[in-house]
Scaffold this motif. Structure first.
Motif, mmCIF file in Angstrom:
data_model
loop_
_atom_site.group_PDB
_atom_site.id
_atom_site.type_symbol
_atom_site.label_atom_id
_atom_site.label_comp_id
_atom_site.label_asym_id
_atom_site.label_seq_id
_atom_site.Cartn_x
_atom_site.Cartn_y
_atom_site.Cartn_z
ATOM 1 N N ASP B 98 98.048 51.598 20.046
ATOM 2 C CA ASP B 98 97.955 52.675 19.059
ATOM 3 C C ASP B 98 99.075 53.706 19.146
ATOM 4 O OD1 ASP B 98 95.009 51.771 19.839
ATOM 5 O OD2 ASP B 98 94.968 52.455 17.749
ATOM 6 N N VAL B 100 102.274 53.969 19.754
ATOM 7 C CA VAL B 100 103.580 53.805 19.113
ATOM 8 C C VAL B 100 103.448 53.823 17.590
ATOM 9 C CG1 VAL B 100 103.594 51.253 19.106
ATOM 10 C CG2 VAL B 100 105.752 52.508 19.222
ATOM 11 N N ILE B 101 102.316 53.318 17.083
ATOM 12 C CA ILE B 101 102.110 53.316 15.628
ATOM 13 C C ILE B 101 101.888 54.753 15.132
ATOM 14 C CG2 ILE B 101 100.664 52.453 13.740
ATOM 15 C CD1 ILE B 101 99.996 50.038 15.617
ATOM 16 N N GLU B 102 101.021 55.472 15.860
ATOM 17 C CA GLU B 102 100.753 56.864 15.465
ATOM 18 C C GLU B 102 102.032 57.700 15.514
ATOM 19 O OE1 GLU B 102 97.652 57.834 18.228
ATOM 20 O OE2 GLU B 102 96.207 56.559 17.163
#
Lengths: 436, 436
Positions: B98, B100-102
């Motif tokens: 999560d 790195v995506i956020e």
């Protein structure tokens, strides 16, 4: 679309459960098409400890693949070393700081003379790239020899010597590719000599194209070529041939270094490289990597060109790297890799070695390769991929590689305990059965 | 020997106090000749906090130079974010994670459309190198245009577009150098147009050598060229000319990004780059960097070539980067850079602007440049170096740069408080007096 063995196929997005589907879509949207995921169903990791990963539903996965967290996921010693140093100072090497000097001394002491100096960077790719710059500067030449399915990194220069990145990754004319040794297909007993002859031919090829060889860059375990570790003479013969015509021998130890093969360094005792490239396990996940070399090479390069890497050798990443050495040494992980690796190989050979699909089990320390063939003896990449995904369904993480994508790669963290072996072996047996 | 402005001269080793002498010798012995130190007497740093460094004798230094620890040395929020994440998981982007995506969503939201995607790497050099790979892949061309004294990094490809690394750093024929704007020497009012014409000529030059231009790579603040920030039209004209012939405009924001200039990004409001390169301040010293770009470019690159960086976008470095954004936003550091930078410029201009040695004071946010000339108007690099070392003796850290090495560079962490300004200004006044 560039092929990657064991890559998730984005066109199968709809087969994923809803929450993962949304996350993969957000990822594609914010991070783009260059990113790939592993497995038919990607693993959504939220925490990890030792040799286990845990997904968002709380499922536990046995990690038999990651070569970065060698002293264990979420290692407490690394964590506390980083925390302590972040409270002191984290700055660059144009100030005098003690940690990087102490670590450089400690690291180089693990290498044979005359490899007494280290330059610090952040990634294995940067280290390979710097080794190429040094080799070119020292020799005044630009030719490079690598194996035909090599992977050495992802900067422009490192990618230019990484044919395993596929057909859309251009290999320039100053790079010569040689067929790696092939423990299944080479004639018995002649592999080293044949490899040496191929190196000679590649040198002649470079010269025909107008390039003198600056370096032979060789992954000491030839991981992308399917883990070709059968004979220590392979590396020695290759290094001798390259040196005979004035090229440097660059040992890429990003995969094989720091105890992985049951020795500190995979290049072996019979040959000392001109330059050694280190990476992945060095900081247990904190970005730190290095080039180790001789003072004469570093002087020749460093006198004419200054090298500065803002984050290279920063005290925080060095603190992590020091903690990794502490762990490897105090927990005798090099010895453990040797002993546990041998045991794992025996168990694995007993369990599946008799299967006609298994052409060979190769092993060096805690790096194991199982090469799969079909009924006629042809490489069976399809089976390898199915086994990898059958293992993943059993929550055991491995992957595949090799010239023909038909080699199972088992490469757990070095702390992999003996009591995790039965789960791995049973999983393999079941996955073999299931994919027949 | 390669020249570096403000580099410590190793032949003056005997002038150092005993303990530092021994440490410098150990450093040379274990790390080799490619490393350089700052100042006549290098600073031996053992801890740091906020905008202060402390040496081994307990002396305090005011940091008016480091552009990495933007939210302060030993920042507690960054420290605790890293500690928490190291206790959870630190792994690569071939699993779904999560953080790195956020972070990618949060980062790209800070850019104008259509810059909606980010690829993560570890250093500014890797980011520049990747931007070059993308530009070449997307345009099918290989020519690059940079300024004559540019610095863009240290991989082979990044060094090949970094002429400021000196005469021993080869610049290949596919790279064209243009004279940067020169706020002191350009004819008044015509700098942008003249720069645009030089870009046109460099494109013609590339074509004569057989290369079509793939990219114009431009440090948005032209830091190595002496901080050429006088006129936002400079970048726009250059970008327009490059694009008119099919090249991408790559904004190197490693120096200028993340609020340094009193805006989030230094490329300004009038022009949106094709690719943006981020680095140094992004993780406050943890190695994280990125390329931000358009989906069409990333798709074209990513469909044909996969890109994987083992440490790029790892959750620990991303945790640091997220904490940096938290700090910049909650402490209004972009606004602070704008306001405090203006005040500092006013004070500095009042204090030394009348000195005939000061040709110009340039400033963008908390990045200030003082260009020094001699009696006849010639660039005075000797005076600049003496001022830098006089400041260092007063325990105030700045450095020098520019095409003629005659530009004082004042670039403190973004948390530089107003109450530290008098010390900096008084130190500069005294150092000017002392070096007359």
């Amino acid at each position: 679309v560039s092929h990657m063995v064991n890559g998730f196929d984005p066109s199968r997005l709809t087969e994923l459960p809803g929450s993962d589907r949304v996350l993969v879509q957000r990822r594609s949207s914010a991070m783009g098409a260059a990113y790939r995921l592993f497995y038919d169903r990607p693993v959504h990791v939220v925490r990890a400890s030792g040799v286990h990963l845990y997904d968002s539903e709380g499922n536990e996965y046995l990690d038999a693949y990651n070569n970065v967290p060698v002293v264990g996921h979420s290692n407490e010693r690394v964590r506390e070393a980083v925390h302590a140093q972040l409270g002191l100072v984290n700055t660059h090497t144009r100030y005098l700081t003690d940690p990087v000097i102490e670590y450089a001394e400690r690291l180089t002491a693990l290498f044979p003379d005359p490899l007494t100096q280290a330059i610090f960077v952040c990634t294995g790719s940067e280290a390979v790239d710097l080794a190429l710059r040094i080799a070119r500067s020292v020799t005044g030449r630009s030719g490079v020899i690598v194996t035909r399915h090599a992977y050495h990194g992802t900067t422009s220069a490192a990618a230019s010597i990484s044919p395993s990145l596929g057909p859309n990754n251009p290999i320039p004319p100053n790079v010569a590719l040689v067929d790696a040794p092939d423990a299944v297909r080479d004639a018995f007993g002649s592999a080293a000599m044949a490899f040496g002859e191929r190196i000679d031919r590649s040198i002649a090829e470079l010269k025909e194209r107008g390039f003198e060889p600056a370096a032979l860059v060789l992954d000491s375990v030839m991981s992308s070529d399917g883990l070709q570790v059968g004979d220590p003479a392979l590396v020695q013969v290759a290094a001798d041939r390259a040196r005979a015509c004035g090229a440097l021998y660059v040992a890429d130890e990003v995969q094989g270094g720091f105890g992985r093969t049951g020795r500190w360094w995979a290049f072996g005792q019979s040959v000392t490289p001109d330059l050694v490239v280190l990476g992945k396990p060095m900081g247990n996940g904190l970005p730190i990597a290095a080039v180790v070399g001789r003072p004469d090479s570093f002087d020749a390069f460093g006198r004419s060109v200054r090298y500065f890497n803002t984050f290279g050798g920063n005290p925080v990443c060095v603190a992590a790297a020091s903690a990794v050495l502490d762990e490897i040494q105090e927990r005798s992980l090099v010895r453990h890799a040797q002993d546990a690796g041998s045991e794992l190989r025996s168990s694995l050979s007993s369990a599946i070695g008799g299967d006609p699909a298994v052409a060979q089990v190769r092993q060096a320390g805690l790096f194991l390769a199982v090469e799969l063939i079909g009924p006629g003896g042809a490489p069976d990449s399809d089976r390898a991929l199915r086994v990898v995904n059958a293992m993943r369904r059993r929550r055991i993480l491995i992957s595949a590689s090799g010239t023909y994508d038909n080699v199972l790669k088992v490469r757990p963290p070095l702390v992999f305990p003996r009591d995790a072996m039965p789960q791995l072996i049973e999983g393999l047996v079941e996955s073999f059965d299931e994919t027949q």
